[in-house]
Motif scaffolding. Sequence first.
Motif, PDB file in Angstrom:
ATOM      1  N   LEU A  87      10.063  12.306  -1.044  1.00  0.00           N
ATOM      2  CA  LEU A  87      10.328  13.548  -1.772  1.00  0.00           C
ATOM      3  C   LEU A  87      10.740  13.259  -3.217  1.00  0.00           C
ATOM      4  O   LEU A  87      10.504  14.060  -4.117  1.00  0.00           O
ATOM      5  N   ILE A  88      11.398  12.099  -3.420  1.00  0.00           N
ATOM      6  CA  ILE A  88      11.881  11.765  -4.758  1.00  0.00           C
ATOM      7  C   ILE A  88      10.758  11.182  -5.610  1.00  0.00           C
ATOM      8  O   ILE A  88      10.635  11.490  -6.788  1.00  0.00           O
ATOM      9  N   PHE A  89       9.945  10.305  -4.990  1.00  0.00           N
ATOM     10  CA  PHE A  89       8.918   9.596  -5.783  1.00  0.00           C
ATOM     11  C   PHE A  89       7.499  10.118  -5.488  1.00  0.00           C
ATOM     12  O   PHE A  89       7.269  10.729  -4.500  1.00  0.00           O
ATOM     13  N   ILE A 126      12.692   2.022 -10.822  1.00  0.00           N
ATOM     14  CA  ILE A 126      14.071   2.489 -10.633  1.00  0.00           C
ATOM     15  C   ILE A 126      15.011   1.822 -11.629  1.00  0.00           C
ATOM     16  O   ILE A 126      15.873   2.473 -12.206  1.00  0.00           O
ATOM     17  N   TYR A 127      14.842   0.502 -11.830  1.00  0.00           N
ATOM     18  CA  TYR A 127      15.876  -0.253 -12.532  1.00  0.00           C
ATOM     19  C   TYR A 127      15.579  -0.626 -13.984  1.00  0.00           C
ATOM     20  O   TYR A 127      16.424  -1.215 -14.643  1.00  0.00           O
ATOM     21  N   SER A 128      14.376  -0.316 -14.490  1.00  0.00           N
ATOM     22  CA  SER A 128      14.141  -0.624 -15.907  1.00  0.00           C
ATOM     23  C   SER A 128      14.935   0.377 -16.756  1.00  0.00           C
ATOM     24  O   SER A 128      15.292   1.461 -16.284  1.00  0.00           O
ATOM     25  N   TRP A 129      15.223   0.019 -18.003  1.00  0.00           N
ATOM     26  CA  TRP A 129      16.007   0.927 -18.857  1.00  0.00           C
ATOM     27  C   TRP A 129      15.268   2.235 -19.066  1.00  0.00           C
ATOM     28  O   TRP A 129      15.874   3.301 -19.101  1.00  0.00           O
ATOM     29  N   ASP A 130      13.923   2.153 -19.149  1.00  0.00           N
ATOM     30  CA  ASP A 130      13.147   3.386 -19.299  1.00  0.00           C
ATOM     31  C   ASP A 130      13.411   4.338 -18.141  1.00  0.00           C
ATOM     32  O   ASP A 130      13.616   5.536 -18.334  1.00  0.00           O
ATOM     33  N   ALA A 131      13.412   3.776 -16.921  1.00  0.00           N
ATOM     34  CA  ALA A 131      13.623   4.612 -15.738  1.00  0.00           C
ATOM     35  C   ALA A 131      15.054   5.137 -15.711  1.00  0.00           C
ATOM     36  O   ALA A 131      15.300   6.312 -15.413  1.00  0.00           O
ATOM     37  N   ILE A 132      15.992   4.265 -16.049  1.00  0.00           N
ATOM     38  CA  ILE A 132      17.399   4.652 -15.942  1.00  0.00           C
ATOM     39  C   ILE A 132      17.775   5.714 -16.960  1.00  0.00           C
ATOM     40  O   ILE A 132      18.624   6.557 -16.712  1.00  0.00           O
ATOM     41  N   LEU A 133      17.101   5.694 -18.097  1.00  0.00           N
ATOM     42  CA  LEU A 133      17.438   6.672 -19.131  1.00  0.00           C
ATOM     43  C   LEU A 133      16.771   8.032 -18.892  1.00  0.00           C
ATOM     44  O   LEU A 133      16.880   8.928 -19.709  1.00  0.00           O
ATOM     45  N   SER A 134      16.099   8.161 -17.735  1.00  0.00           N
ATOM     46  CA  SER A 134      15.613   9.495 -17.363  1.00  0.00           C
ATOM     47  C   SER A 134      16.607  10.107 -16.388  1.00  0.00           C
ATOM     48  O   SER A 134      17.384   9.391 -15.752  1.00  0.00           O
ATOM     49  N   VAL A 135      16.582  11.421 -16.288  1.00  0.00           N
ATOM     50  CA  VAL A 135      17.535  12.103 -15.394  1.00  0.00           C
ATOM     51  C   VAL A 135      17.336  11.642 -13.956  1.00  0.00           C
ATOM     52  O   VAL A 135      18.299  11.323 -13.249  1.00  0.00           O
ATOM     53  N   LYS A 136      16.063  11.548 -13.558  1.00  0.00           N
ATOM     54  CA  LYS A 136      15.780  11.142 -12.177  1.00  0.00           C
ATOM     55  C   LYS A 136      16.285   9.719 -11.907  1.00  0.00           C
ATOM     56  O   LYS A 136      16.989   9.466 -10.931  1.00  0.00           O
ATOM     57  N   GLY A 137      15.927   8.820 -12.821  1.00  0.00           N
ATOM     58  CA  GLY A 137      16.300   7.417 -12.626  1.00  0.00           C
ATOM     59  C   GLY A 137      17.810   7.230 -12.577  1.00  0.00           C
ATOM     60  O   GLY A 137      18.342   6.535 -11.704  1.00  0.00           O
ATOM     61  N   MET A 138      18.496   7.863 -13.508  1.00  0.00           N
ATOM     62  CA  MET A 138      19.951   7.749 -13.552  1.00  0.00           C
ATOM     63  C   MET A 138      20.559   8.321 -12.278  1.00  0.00           C
ATOM     64  O   MET A 138      21.472   7.734 -11.692  1.00  0.00           O
ATOM     65  N   SER A 139      20.030   9.471 -11.809  1.00  0.00           N
ATOM     66  CA  SER A 139      20.566  10.100 -10.593  1.00  0.00           C
ATOM     67  C   SER A 139      20.370   9.184  -9.390  1.00  0.00           C
ATOM     68  O   SER A 139      21.273   9.052  -8.555  1.00  0.00           O
ATOM     69  N   LYS A 149       0.835  -1.206   0.000  1.00  0.00           N
ATOM     70  CA  LYS A 149       0.000   0.000   0.000  1.00  0.00           C
ATOM     71  C   LYS A 149       0.873   1.261   0.000  1.00  0.00           C
ATOM     72  O   LYS A 149       0.664   2.185  -0.781  1.00  0.00           O
ATOM     73  N   ASP A 150       1.903   1.270   0.876  1.00  0.00           N
ATOM     74  CA  ASP A 150       2.792   2.436   0.949  1.00  0.00           C
ATOM     75  C   ASP A 150       3.512   2.657  -0.381  1.00  0.00           C
ATOM     76  O   ASP A 150       3.698   3.789  -0.815  1.00  0.00           O
ATOM     77  N   LEU A 151       3.926   1.551  -1.011  1.00  0.00           N
ATOM     78  CA  LEU A 151       4.643   1.673  -2.283  1.00  0.00           C
ATOM     79  C   LEU A 151       3.707   2.196  -3.371  1.00  0.00           C
ATOM     80  O   LEU A 151       4.109   3.000  -4.214  1.00  0.00           O
ATOM     81  N   ASN A 152       2.452   1.751  -3.326  1.00  0.00           N
ATOM     82  CA  ASN A 152       1.468   2.253  -4.284  1.00  0.00           C
ATOM     83  C   ASN A 152       1.305   3.757  -4.175  1.00  0.00           C
ATOM     84  O   ASN A 152       1.251   4.466  -5.173  1.00  0.00           O
ATOM     85  N   THR A 153       1.251   4.240  -2.918  1.00  0.00           N
ATOM     86  CA  THR A 153       1.118   5.678  -2.684  1.00  0.00           C
ATOM     87  C   THR A 153       2.302   6.434  -3.278  1.00  0.00           C
ATOM     88  O   THR A 153       2.168   7.543  -3.781  1.00  0.00           O
ATOM     89  N   LEU A 154       3.497   5.801  -3.216  1.00  0.00           N
ATOM     90  CA  LEU A 154       4.684   6.453  -3.763  1.00  0.00           C
ATOM     91  C   LEU A 154       4.746   6.347  -5.292  1.00  0.00           C
ATOM     92  O   LEU A 154       5.628   6.918  -5.916  1.00  0.00           O
TER      93      LEU A 154
END
Lengths: 137, 185
Positions: free
Chosen positions: B183-185, B114-127, B95-100
């Motif tokens: 704050l991040i997600f 966080i770890y899919s290539w789509d996520a990693i190729l974004s500035v946020k994900g890579m950071s 439930k908490d993860l869903n909220t995030l």
Amino acid sequence: MKFLKFLAVGILFGIILVKSEAVSWYRIFEMFKFQSFHMYGIIGSAVVLGVVSIYLIKKLKLKSINGNQIHIPSKNKSFVNYLLGGIIFGLGWALAGACPGPMYILLGTGVFSMLIVIASATLGTFVYGLLKNKLPH
Amino acid sequence: MEYILNPWPWYISGPLITLIMVILILFGKNFGMSSNLRTLCTIGGADKYADFFKIDWKSYSWNLVVVLGAIIGGFIATQFLSNGAPIDLSVETIKDLNTLGFSNAGENLLPPEIYSWDAILSVKGMSVIIIGGFLVGFGARYAGGCTSGHAISGLSNLQLPSLIAVIGFFIGGLVMTHFILPLIF
């Protein structure tokens, strides 16, 4: 040939950590939320049994397989580096969800983006080495 | 076989981790994974930049072999010893993860957010993964060990410094999970 036994230990370690789910980002999140006993059970039982094992190894004065007396080094007595380093490590652990063992194991499970985590962790270690003498210990 | 293919309960996994530590001690070594990062730095030439890396890396090469084994072990466990059962996370965690904004929590070992290539190729994900990895590598060496070296080996050897480090791990982890991740997600 002498490395074969270490390869076997590594393989066993990798299998255990995947099967225990301790390599999962989700399990780390859940642990820091205090929402499951799972990770506490793993670490707790490992430590309790570890205390007994090391006590017995010392008590029985066991020798290593090379025939040398087993010596388990004590950690240096200091405070600030353990606390500050620990806090920095904890921030990274909960963010990336992977500590230095699982990083490699997860790479083996096919998560190739772990290579970026391993590279940044190596860079972090390098930067620590550069700054070591300037940091409080 | 079903017992092996299903996720292993804590009371099997924990003692097996102790076994790893004990085997390494009986081999005349010790259980600590983060020191490999220092060895990697030395092999990469870091000894030219700081005395901290002036070590005889060959005397630590056994541990790199453990790392190689761990990678193979990860492969074997997922390819041959798993049935794809989702991680049995607590209802509150899901439930908490869903909220995030994390959906399908527990279906994989790692969140695709966080770890899919789509996520990693974004500035946020890579950071996220670069900063996360950096903190782990820096903090582990500053603290002189990680989960294996302090939480397992150090506590088993009743080392007060390891207890301080583990308390640090928890302070950092709690702050990240409860205050920074939202704050991040």
